[in-house]
Design an enzyme around this catalytic site. Sequence first.
Site, mmCIF file in Angstrom:
data_model
loop_
_atom_site.group_PDB
_atom_site.id
_atom_site.type_symbol
_atom_site.label_atom_id
_atom_site.label_comp_id
_atom_site.label_asym_id
_atom_site.label_seq_id
_atom_site.Cartn_x
_atom_site.Cartn_y
_atom_site.Cartn_z
ATOM 1 N N ASP A 188 -57.390 75.633 -55.558
ATOM 2 C CA ASP A 188 -56.339 75.345 -56.543
ATOM 3 C C ASP A 188 -56.015 73.863 -56.711
ATOM 4 O O ASP A 188 -54.971 73.516 -57.231
ATOM 5 C CB ASP A 188 -55.082 76.183 -56.257
ATOM 6 C CG ASP A 188 -54.148 75.520 -55.273
ATOM 7 O OD1 ASP A 188 -54.629 74.814 -54.379
ATOM 8 O OD2 ASP A 188 -52.937 75.706 -55.421
ATOM 9 N N GLU A 189 -56.934 73.012 -56.279
ATOM 10 C CA GLU A 189 -56.729 71.567 -56.451
ATOM 11 C C GLU A 189 -57.958 70.947 -57.109
ATOM 12 O O GLU A 189 -59.085 71.274 -56.720
ATOM 13 C CB GLU A 189 -56.636 70.863 -55.097
ATOM 14 C CG GLU A 189 -55.465 71.172 -54.235
ATOM 15 C CD GLU A 189 -55.674 70.564 -52.855
ATOM 16 O OE1 GLU A 189 -54.735 70.027 -52.294
ATOM 17 O OE2 GLU A 189 -56.822 70.617 -52.343
HETATM 18 P P1 TTP Z 1 -51.522 75.882 -51.686
HETATM 19 O O1 TTP Z 1 -51.802 74.967 -52.841
HETATM 20 O O2 TTP Z 1 -51.329 75.285 -50.336
HETATM 21 O O3 TTP Z 1 -50.237 76.767 -51.984
HETATM 22 P P2 TTP Z 1 -49.720 77.435 -53.319
HETATM 23 O O4 TTP Z 1 -50.580 77.073 -54.484
HETATM 24 O O5 TTP Z 1 -49.549 78.887 -53.085
HETATM 25 O O6 TTP Z 1 -48.273 76.836 -53.474
HETATM 26 P P3 TTP Z 1 -47.861 75.346 -53.885
HETATM 27 O O7 TTP Z 1 -49.121 74.590 -54.175
HETATM 28 O O8 TTP Z 1 -47.015 75.529 -55.102
HETATM 29 O O9 TTP Z 1 -47.109 74.834 -52.713
HETATM 30 O O10 TTP Z 1 -52.683 76.943 -51.529
HETATM 31 C C1 TTP Z 1 -53.381 77.495 -52.647
HETATM 32 C C2 TTP Z 1 -53.685 78.959 -52.418
HETATM 33 O O11 TTP Z 1 -54.452 79.126 -51.235
HETATM 34 C C3 TTP Z 1 -52.457 79.819 -52.231
HETATM 35 O O12 TTP Z 1 -51.917 80.314 -53.452
HETATM 36 C C4 TTP Z 1 -52.929 80.930 -51.341
HETATM 37 C C5 TTP Z 1 -54.058 80.323 -50.551
HETATM 38 N N1 TTP Z 1 -53.619 80.063 -49.155
HETATM 39 C C6 TTP Z 1 -53.879 81.032 -48.187
HETATM 40 O O13 TTP Z 1 -54.507 82.045 -48.463
HETATM 41 N N2 TTP Z 1 -53.443 80.797 -46.897
HETATM 42 C C7 TTP Z 1 -52.738 79.687 -46.549
HETATM 43 O O14 TTP Z 1 -52.346 79.530 -45.371
HETATM 44 C C8 TTP Z 1 -52.457 78.690 -47.577
HETATM 45 C C9 TTP Z 1 -51.686 77.448 -47.252
HETATM 46 C C10 TTP Z 1 -52.915 78.933 -48.845
HETATM 47 MG MG MG Z 2 -51.075 75.074 -54.863
#
Ligand code: TTP
Ligand code: MG
EC number: 2.7.7.7
Length: 363
Positions: A104-105
């Site tokens: 997601d980045e």
């Molecule tokens: P993140 O970008 O860390 O989290 P997010 O997108 O849910 O929330 P935000 O960016 O708004 O803080 O992680 C991206 C995805 O990766 C997240 O939706 C689910 C997955 N993920 C996991 O499966 N386990 C984890 O421990 C983390 C941190 C993320």
């Molecule tokens: Mg995120």
Amino acid sequence: MAQVLFLDLDAFFAAVELLRRPSLRDRPVLIAVGHPGGRGVVSTATYPARKFGVRSGMPLRRALSLCPQAVVLPARHHLYSAYSEKVRRLLHARFGKVEALSIDEACAEVEEGADPERLAREVQDQVSRELGLSCTVAIASNKLVAKVACETVKPHGTIVIPPGKEEEFLAPLPVERLPGVGPKTHDRLLRLGVRTIGELAARSQEALLREFGKQGVYLWEAAHGIDSTPIRPEWEPKSISRETTFDRDVADLADLRKVLEEFSHAIADELRADRFLAKTIVVKLRYGNFDTLSRQVTLPVATADPKEIAEFATRLFRAVWRTERPLRLVGLGVHGLVRSWPRGVSDSEGLLGEERGAGRQRL
Ligand code: TTP
Ligand code: MG
């Protein structure tokens, strides 16, 4: 000087699920891995759920005790890979150089002369309008500063750090905001009296080198907002992995196995989306005391089959986890990636399935 635009989707897995369940939009929603069975782990929580203290990596049971009214949905990794791909495609259509950094980045090179504030908002609006997903966008002179900045305005924020203002922006932030400062390094820094990035920047490079070895040089540069890693537009994954940290250690084989199976499916989806096969499987374990080990196995034939990956992963895991001591983290990865067919060949036979196949082109 070119700038870097950094984009991170907000509560990503949950946001994708909410597209199909708009009535849950303002409710606390948790996406669980290892669910059903009641003993899953939270992979992400919507922002309304985070207000109750729910976090990624928390056992579902604990999350539900903090927020009993939360709606729990099982993770569907293939959907998230598909949306991740759509975001990459949207960026590719707009920018010359794009690099996907995680599911997601992503970051992109911004041409000189663009108005960064406006550009950040435009990209954010486009992702909302075309994909229905909320994201946070930062623009800075390098990847590191842009990533850190992005985190400070979540969710649905935009931020621009003008060139020359990097150190000033970073200085008041807690030092653990720097990528690479995990719990161990954080503890050591605290013991040295370093709480903020500014306090880290005030240390000499020699002192940090003495204390942390090569990592000390990285820490010094990061604290000063220096990062020369280029955007790699011809990005190809060297490895694909998933890992999760439990906030309470887990020793139940059935639970761990379920997590490995889900990771196998997620990895296989990503392999297929990017048209790769993997030759090597790696399992990573971290015990409660932070002892970490990983072991790998090379497969007789490269694969992108989730069942096959899961089978080898489970076997390898059982061979490594002999002590059955409770685990803090479990991870699964593949490397030794080979192209499943030559670049430029279209998916005319629909081999990738409906979600990923339609109109997809690799750049
Ligand atoms: P993140 O970008 O860390 O989290 P997010 O997108 O849910 O929330 P935000 O960016 O708004 O803080 O992680 C991206 C995805 O990766 C997240 O939706 C689910 C997955 N993920 C996991 O499966 N386990 C984890 O421990 C983390 C941190 C993320
Ligand atoms: Mg995120």
